[in-house]
Design a protein around this motif. Structure first.
Motif, PDB file in Angstrom:
ATOM      1  N   ALA A 359       0.846  -1.199   0.000  1.00  0.00           N
ATOM      2  CA  ALA A 359       0.000   0.000   0.000  1.00  0.00           C
ATOM      3  C   ALA A 359       0.881   1.248   0.000  1.00  0.00           C
ATOM      4  O   ALA A 359       1.644   1.479   0.940  1.00  0.00           O
ATOM      5  CB  ALA A 359      -0.923  -0.009   1.215  1.00  0.00           C
ATOM      6  N   ILE A 360       0.784   2.006  -1.094  1.00  0.00           N
ATOM      7  CA  ILE A 360       1.525   3.273  -1.215  1.00  0.00           C
ATOM      8  C   ILE A 360       0.495   4.292  -1.650  1.00  0.00           C
ATOM      9  O   ILE A 360      -0.297   4.017  -2.541  1.00  0.00           O
ATOM     10  CB  ILE A 360       2.567   3.229  -2.352  1.00  0.00           C
ATOM     11  N   CYS A 361       0.480   5.444  -1.039  1.00  0.00           N
ATOM     12  CA  CYS A 361      -0.557   6.397  -1.423  1.00  0.00           C
ATOM     13  C   CYS A 361      -0.064   7.827  -1.281  1.00  0.00           C
ATOM     14  O   CYS A 361       0.703   8.137  -0.373  1.00  0.00           O
ATOM     15  CB  CYS A 361      -1.790   6.176  -0.553  1.00  0.00           C
ATOM     16  N   LEU A 362      -0.500   8.665  -2.191  1.00  0.00           N
ATOM     17  CA  LEU A 362      -0.168  10.088  -2.123  1.00  0.00           C
ATOM     18  C   LEU A 362      -1.475  10.848  -1.932  1.00  0.00           C
ATOM     19  O   LEU A 362      -2.422  10.641  -2.680  1.00  0.00           O
ATOM     20  CB  LEU A 362       0.455  10.552  -3.449  1.00  0.00           C
ATOM     21  N   ALA A 363      -1.541  11.715  -0.933  1.00  0.00           N
ATOM     22  CA  ALA A 363      -2.750  12.530  -0.727  1.00  0.00           C
ATOM     23  C   ALA A 363      -2.348  14.005  -0.749  1.00  0.00           C
ATOM     24  O   ALA A 363      -1.418  14.409  -0.036  1.00  0.00           O
ATOM     25  CB  ALA A 363      -3.408  12.187   0.605  1.00  0.00           C
ATOM     26  N   ASP A 364      -3.065  14.775  -1.550  1.00  0.00           N
ATOM     27  CA  ASP A 364      -2.742  16.194  -1.653  1.00  0.00           C
ATOM     28  C   ASP A 364      -3.407  16.964  -0.519  1.00  0.00           C
ATOM     29  O   ASP A 364      -4.473  16.593  -0.043  1.00  0.00           O
ATOM     30  CB  ASP A 364      -3.235  16.726  -2.996  1.00  0.00           C
ATOM     31  N   MET A 365      -2.742  18.038  -0.082  1.00  0.00           N
ATOM     32  CA  MET A 365      -3.362  18.879   0.945  1.00  0.00           C
ATOM     33  C   MET A 365      -3.266  20.340   0.556  1.00  0.00           C
ATOM     34  O   MET A 365      -3.155  21.220   1.420  1.00  0.00           O
ATOM     35  CB  MET A 365      -2.700  18.610   2.288  1.00  0.00           C
ATOM     36  N   GLY A 366      -3.269  20.604  -0.710  1.00  0.00           N
ATOM     37  CA  GLY A 366      -3.278  21.990  -1.166  1.00  0.00           C
ATOM     38  C   GLY A 366      -1.909  22.426  -1.629  1.00  0.00           C
ATOM     39  O   GLY A 366      -1.593  22.332  -2.803  1.00  0.00           O
ATOM     40  N   THR A 367      -1.074  22.874  -0.681  1.00  0.00           N
ATOM     41  CA  THR A 367       0.294  23.239  -1.070  1.00  0.00           C
ATOM     42  C   THR A 367       1.263  22.158  -0.615  1.00  0.00           C
ATOM     43  O   THR A 367       2.290  21.937  -1.223  1.00  0.00           O
ATOM     44  CB  THR A 367       0.706  24.587  -0.443  1.00  0.00           C
ATOM     45  N   SER A 368       0.904  21.472   0.463  1.00  0.00           N
ATOM     46  CA  SER A 368       1.700  20.343   0.924  1.00  0.00           C
ATOM     47  C   SER A 368       0.917  19.060   0.614  1.00  0.00           C
ATOM     48  O   SER A 368      -0.059  19.079  -0.140  1.00  0.00           O
ATOM     49  CB  SER A 368       1.947  20.487   2.421  1.00  0.00           C
ATOM     50  N   GLY A 369       1.347  17.948   1.202  1.00  0.00           N
ATOM     51  CA  GLY A 369       0.621  16.700   0.984  1.00  0.00           C
ATOM     52  C   GLY A 369       1.137  15.656   1.950  1.00  0.00           C
ATOM     53  O   GLY A 369       2.112  15.883   2.669  1.00  0.00           O
ATOM     54  N   ALA A 370       0.456  14.498   1.989  1.00  0.00           N
ATOM     55  CA  ALA A 370       0.883  13.424   2.880  1.00  0.00           C
ATOM     56  C   ALA A 370       0.976  12.133   2.077  1.00  0.00           C
ATOM     57  O   ALA A 370       0.160  11.879   1.186  1.00  0.00           O
ATOM     58  CB  ALA A 370      -0.126  13.258   4.020  1.00  0.00           C
ATOM     59  N   ALA A 371       1.990  11.339   2.385  1.00  0.00           N
ATOM     60  CA  ALA A 371       2.172  10.067   1.687  1.00  0.00           C
ATOM     61  C   ALA A 371       2.324   8.965   2.724  1.00  0.00           C
ATOM     62  O   ALA A 371       2.804   9.217   3.828  1.00  0.00           O
ATOM     63  CB  ALA A 371       3.434  10.120   0.828  1.00  0.00           C
ATOM     64  N   PHE A 372       1.856   7.772   2.379  1.00  0.00           N
ATOM     65  CA  PHE A 372       2.172   6.657   3.269  1.00  0.00           C
ATOM     66  C   PHE A 372       2.631   5.449   2.486  1.00  0.00           C
ATOM     67  O   PHE A 372       2.289   5.265   1.320  1.00  0.00           O
ATOM     68  CB  PHE A 372       1.015   6.320   4.223  1.00  0.00           C
TER      69      PHE A 372
END
Ligand code: FAD
Ligand code: DCQ
Length: 439
Positions: A359-372
């Motif tokens: 499980a690899i995922c990229l989530a956008d948060m506007g100007t930054s983002g979070a990945a796991f």
């Protein structure tokens, strides 16, 4: 000659058709059937929901691309699968015969599990969804309507009981907040709630990943969001959400209603009708039961990958939640099953390959983002990492362009992609992993 039919042209089905075509010789036939004539890049739907993407930027017509690869494409909904006669009945009354069937029909959205919920409930103020491009466009309209009012009611974003795909709920909350700031409208929204069935912020249906709890709690807190966990939403009326609050033992410790002017609640998923009603193919929720080779134990010529397969929850939670199925994991299931079908067509055992389900995922948060990165999905994990930074925002934009280009060009895993992931210690097939990592 064998005829392989792929049902559902989404994140799993498109690459499945291309990979199957590549692996089979020209005398075999590959047919892709999907309800809509277009492909949509689902991870970009949250951006459509804030107007950062237009539909045309993330959607394209499938047929010109598949026909160049000698894949038959039929844009019809499947209404019935007859696994004894190996046929699929389509909405236009025609039927298709298969030798092998790959089911990649993704989720049906279980709005019916919470009465009054969903964009089609008919309220003036409904709970919206960003799961499809159509829903995301509707959500954007409703969000714009809220901003038009002088004294807007609260915004509620979150996830319903039984949901499994929590990443996009956080992502949407963060990009709505970021969009409000860009418009200079954050002060206009007096209350912003995040209401989720997860037992704690950042659980994500995975029992947490790395520091997901701390990072997401801080992220929502800094933006002035009021967070409610262990929430069992039971009903939605016009601009009103009814919730039960449970404790960690699953006991009811409160009931309440929340008013909203705009809401997006990720629904629970279930299997699509045509698949769910095949006798003994699915679990009670209509998800296809498969073995570790992605094959149905009941019907050996049916394989399945993606959101439509049955996987157990990572752990029990007070309000039910499920485990997410993310893009890389889906691609790994697809690569495994096309190799197994190829083996069988060529007279070998269809049990050589297993997906890694990383499980690899990229989530956008506007100007930054979070990945796991959770390798593998189930604990204990070899890699259990959650990180954030502007690099994720840019990576997600790059990945969107890359994936859309790949799907238009008709390739699933170019050699350089395989190489890059290999350097990161990530592969789609168990047989490509170092021996000590294989079960
Ligand atoms: P889908 O991509 O949904 O494809 C299913 C296809 O089958 C559709 O084209 C549908 O029309 C068709 N179909 C269904 N029923 C029938 C029928 N009866 N007859 C014919 N056709 C039918 N994962 C990540 O890794 N990263 C992300 O950033 C990410 N973001 C996401 C954002 C959202 C909003 C959602 C909902 C999910 C996200 N995911 C993400 C999770 C996952 O990768 C996606 O849900 C992915 O699209 C699932 O792929 P799939 O092939 O299983 O289903
Ligand atoms: O298929 C994917 C997909 O679409 C469904 C995504 O949604 C945007 C993804 O995020 C895949 C495969 C991904 C993962 C992409 C990861 C690329 C960056 C790799 C670097 C990881 C190390 C931290």
């Amino acid at each position: 000659m064998a005829h392989v039919v792929i049902l559902g042209a989404g994140t799993g089905g498109m690459p499945a058709a291309y990979e199957m075509r590549d692996l089979l010789g020209p005398k075999h036939e590959v047919t892709l059937i999907s309800e809509n004539p277009y492909f949509q890049f689902v991870p970009s739907n949250p951006w459509v929901g804030v107007g950062w993407r237009q539909r045309e930027q993330i959607v394209f017509d499938i047929e010109p691309h598949t026909s160049r690869k000698r894949i038959n494409f039929i844009a019809q909904r499947a209404d019935r699968i007859d696994p004894e006669r190996n046929t699929i009945d389509l909405a236009n009354g025609s039927s298709v015969h298969y030798d092998y069937l790959i089911i990649t029909t993704g989720p049906a959205l279980a709005f019916d599990a919470v009465p009054g919920s969903g964009p089609h409930a008919g309220h003036q103020k409904s709970t919206h969804s960003i799961c499809t491009v159509d829903h995301a466009e509707k959500a954007y309209q409703a969000y714009m309507n809220l901003l038009d009012s002088n004294n807007p009611d609260p915004i509620i974003i979150g996830a319903m009981p039984g949901a499994s795909c929590f990443g996009p709920a956080y992502e949407y909350a963060m990009i709505v907040l970021s969009d409000l700031e860009k418009r200079g409208a954050r002060n206009k929204i007096k209350e912003f709630h995040f209401i989720t069935s997860e037992p704690y912020v950042g659980h994500l249906g995975l029992g947490g990943v790395g520091d997901s709890q701390e990072i997401l709690t801080r992220g929502l807190g800094e933006m002035g969001v009021q967070v409610h966990t262990n929430m069992n939403t039971t009903k939605v009326d016009d601009g009103k959400m009814f919730c039960e609050h449970l404790n960690e033992k699953g006991e009811k410790i409160g009931v309440g209603t929340h008013d909203f002017g705009f809401s997006m609640m990720l629904p629970a998923f279930k299997g699509v009708d045509a698949v769910a009603k095949v006798p003994e193919l699915c679990n009670p929720k209509g998800f296809v039961i498969v073995d570790e080779h992605q094959r149905s134990p009941k019907y050996p010529n049916i394989y399945s990958a993606g959101v439509c397969i049955a996987i157990p929850p990572v752990e029990q939670t007070p309000v039910p939640t499920g485990a997410p199925k993310t893009g890389y994991m889906i691609e790994s299931m697809v690569t495994a099953l096309v190799h197994n079908i190829q083996a069988e067509i060529h007279g070998k055992a269809p049990t050589a390959e297993m997906g890694t389900w990383n499980a690899i995922c990229l989530a956008d948060m506007g100007t930054s983002g979070a990945a796991f990165v959770a390798l593998p999905q189930f604990k204990p994990r070899r890699v259990d990492w959650f990180g954030e930074g502007p690099w994720v925002h840019w990576s997600k934009i790059a990945f969107e362009k890359y994936f859309l280009a790949k799907m238009k060009a008709g390739v699933s895993e170019p050699f350089y992609e395989k190489l890059v992931f290999q350097m990161l210690g990530i592969s789609r097939l168990k047989s490509d992993e170092p021996a000590h990592l294989r079960k």
